[in-house]
Design a protein around this motif. Structure first.
Motif, short mmCIF file in Angstrom:
data_model
loop_
_atom_site.label_atom_id
_atom_site.label_comp_id
_atom_site.label_asym_id
_atom_site.label_seq_id
_atom_site.Cartn_x
_atom_site.Cartn_y
_atom_site.Cartn_z
N THR A 240 0.79 -1.34 0.10
CA THR A 240 0.07 -0.07 0.11
C THR A 240 0.87 1.15 0.10
OG1 THR A 240 -0.02 0.23 2.46
CG2 THR A 240 -1.67 -1.30 1.47
N MET A 241 0.24 2.52 -0.24
CA MET A 241 0.97 3.63 -0.04
C MET A 241 0.03 4.71 0.29
SD MET A 241 1.51 4.77 -4.13
CE MET A 241 0.15 4.69 -5.14
N ARG A 242 0.29 5.86 0.67
CA ARG A 242 -0.54 6.81 1.28
C ARG A 242 -0.24 8.12 0.16
NH1 ARG A 242 -3.25 6.84 5.79
NH2 ARG A 242 -2.86 4.87 7.21
N VAL A 243 -1.42 8.54 -0.12
CA VAL A 243 -1.58 9.85 -1.00
C VAL A 243 -2.60 10.78 -0.36
CG1 VAL A 243 -1.20 8.35 -3.03
CG2 VAL A 243 -3.43 8.79 -2.44
N GLU A 244 -2.26 12.20 -0.96
CA GLU A 244 -2.98 13.39 -0.53
C GLU A 244 -3.73 13.69 -1.96
OE1 GLU A 244 -2.70 17.37 1.95
OE2 GLU A 244 -1.10 17.04 0.45
N LEU A 276 -5.25 5.62 1.84
CA LEU A 276 -4.54 4.76 1.81
C LEU A 276 -4.90 3.95 0.69
CD1 LEU A 276 -2.29 2.73 3.57
CD2 LEU A 276 -4.06 1.85 4.43
N VAL A 277 -3.92 3.45 -0.27
CA VAL A 277 -4.41 3.01 -1.52
C VAL A 277 -3.27 1.77 -1.81
CG1 VAL A 277 -5.31 5.08 -2.41
CG2 VAL A 277 -2.86 4.39 -2.91
N ASP A 278 -3.94 0.87 -2.49
CA ASP A 278 -3.10 -0.28 -3.25
C ASP A 278 -1.88 0.41 -3.96
OD1 ASP A 278 -4.54 -2.26 -1.87
OD2 ASP A 278 -5.89 -2.48 -4.00
N GLU A 279 -0.74 -0.08 -3.90
CA GLU A 279 0.43 0.20 -4.49
C GLU A 279 0.07 0.33 -6.15
OE1 GLU A 279 4.78 -0.39 -2.14
OE2 GLU A 279 4.09 -1.99 -3.48
N SER A 280 -0.57 -0.54 -6.72
CA SER A 280 -1.08 -0.75 -7.99
C SER A 280 -2.30 0.27 -8.53
CB SER A 280 -1.43 -1.92 -8.25
OG SER A 280 -2.48 -2.47 -7.62
N LEU A 303 2.43 10.61 0.18
CA LEU A 303 2.28 11.30 1.55
C LEU A 303 2.73 10.47 2.70
CD1 LEU A 303 0.90 13.62 2.86
CD2 LEU A 303 -0.84 12.15 3.35
N ALA A 304 3.59 10.73 3.62
CA ALA A 304 4.12 10.10 4.59
C ALA A 304 3.05 9.99 5.53
CB ALA A 304 5.26 10.81 5.27
N PRO A 305 2.74 9.12 6.30
CA PRO A 305 1.68 9.06 7.42
C PRO A 305 2.13 9.95 8.64
CG PRO A 305 2.96 6.99 7.56
CD PRO A 305 3.29 7.63 6.18
N SER A 306 0.97 10.86 9.02
CA SER A 306 1.03 11.49 10.15
C SER A 306 0.91 10.82 11.39
CB SER A 306 0.13 12.58 9.84
OG SER A 306 -1.03 12.45 9.97
#
Length: 327
Positions: A240-244, A276-280, A303-306
């Motif tokens: 997963t990864m985080r995005v704004e 929070l989304v899937d890397e793909s 986005l890095a998690p706060s």
């Protein structure tokens, strides 16, 4: 972020399997943590989760139903009076006498702590200078703003030079400038080796702490430095990864985004969405899907998690566990 000051191997607080029951209700359930000397320890959790109860247990105001705790090397269960001589406690309501002036409050609390006249005079002088109280010495406590009531209450709690200060939501209801000024003061005092145990609801304050713990309805569900908590697997699982996501009509955009496959969780932060989304996950697909509903995405960035992300994710997880256990 404050840097802990290590003076001995003995921690300021060592709590092991704390348990507190009120009849059939368990308010604090198997809570363990350690606070090193000189740390600013942030203790967070929703209202009713047990933060104040833990403070009252550690200060000897509430007996332990189970477990053990040592504060400044003293056993809370058997040496509660000695513990209270080593600590300061600033409650949520500041515990001031509003019909007394600032100076009268300082003198009253100094006598309560049993300070000899010469030492009391010197300590009042030091507190006035440190907390900036000089312009208000003859003003009734009731006539002070929230920020100055807070500074006076902190000064009263510090008169006997405690090694450890418990501050229970010290910045609740005061303005942002007063909040920042208080934290500047805490950093200065921490640099001199004073340990702080601070409860707060403000995530920006949690980010300033050297050590943070999160209690959720009686159970401790996170404990560590802010950086270590951001790296918890529950916060950002593998793959997963985080995005704004920045877009107009952010509330409607959030409602739509939560139904898009590949978005695991999403919440509003200011004028944007943290997700929070899937890397793909296909970001262009997100733009297209929201665009079909008349919402033009202006920016998507990693986005890095706060810490707020941390506590939101942990809360969601433990809410689900509680719901599953009750089914």
């Amino acid at each position: 972020m404050a840097t802990p000051v290590q003076t001995t191997n003995e921690p300021a607080i060592s709590a092991e399997h704390l348990l507190r029951r009120f009849g059939n209700f368990t308010a604090v359930n198997d809570v363990s943590f350690r606070v090193e000397k000189g740390e600013i320890f942030g203790f967070l959790g929703p209202n009713g989760s047990g933060k104040t109860t833990v403070i009252k247990m550690l200060t000897g105001l509430l007996p332990l139903s189970g477990g053990s705790a040592r504060v400044e090397g003293l056993d809370v269960g058997t040496e509660s009076e000695a513990v209270r001589e080593q600590i300061g406690y600033m409650s949520q309501n500041f515990s001031l006498y509003y019909d007394l002036t600032v100076m009268e409050n300082l003198r009253f609390y100094g006598r309560i702590y049993g300070l000899e006249p010469a030492r009391l005079k010197q300590r009042i002088k030091e507190i006035i200078e440190l907390n900036g109280l000089a312009p208000y010495l003859n003003r009734l406590a009731a006539q002070l703003s929230g920020g100055w009531k807070q500074r006076l209450a902190l000064g009263c709690a510090m008169l006997h030079q405690p090694k450890l200060l418990f501050l229970d939501e010290p910045t609740a209801g005061i303005d942002p400038v007063a909040r920042r000024q208080l934290w500047d003061l805490l950093f200065e005092l921490s640099g001199h080796g004073i340990t702080f145990f601070v409860t707060t609801h403000y995530m920006d304050e949690a980010e300033r702490c050297s050590h943070v713990a999160y209690i959720y309805y009686g159970k401790l569900i996170a404990d560590g430095t802010p950086d270590s908590l951001r790296q918890l697997p529950d916060v950002q699982p593998a793959g997963t990864m985080r995005v704004e996501i920045t877009a107009p009509e952010v509330t409607r955009a959030l409602r739509l985004a939560r139904h898009i496959p590949g978005i695991r969780s999403a919440t509003i932060f200011g004028q944007s969405i943290h997700a929070l989304v899937d890397e793909s996950f296909d970001m262009e697909s997100l733009r297209h899907q929201l665009g079909n509903h008349g919402i033009a995405v202006t920016e998507i960035r990693p986005l890095a998690p706060s810490l707020e992300d941390v506590f939101v994710e942990l809360t969601y997880k433990h809410q689900a566990l509680l719901e599953a256990a009750s089914d």
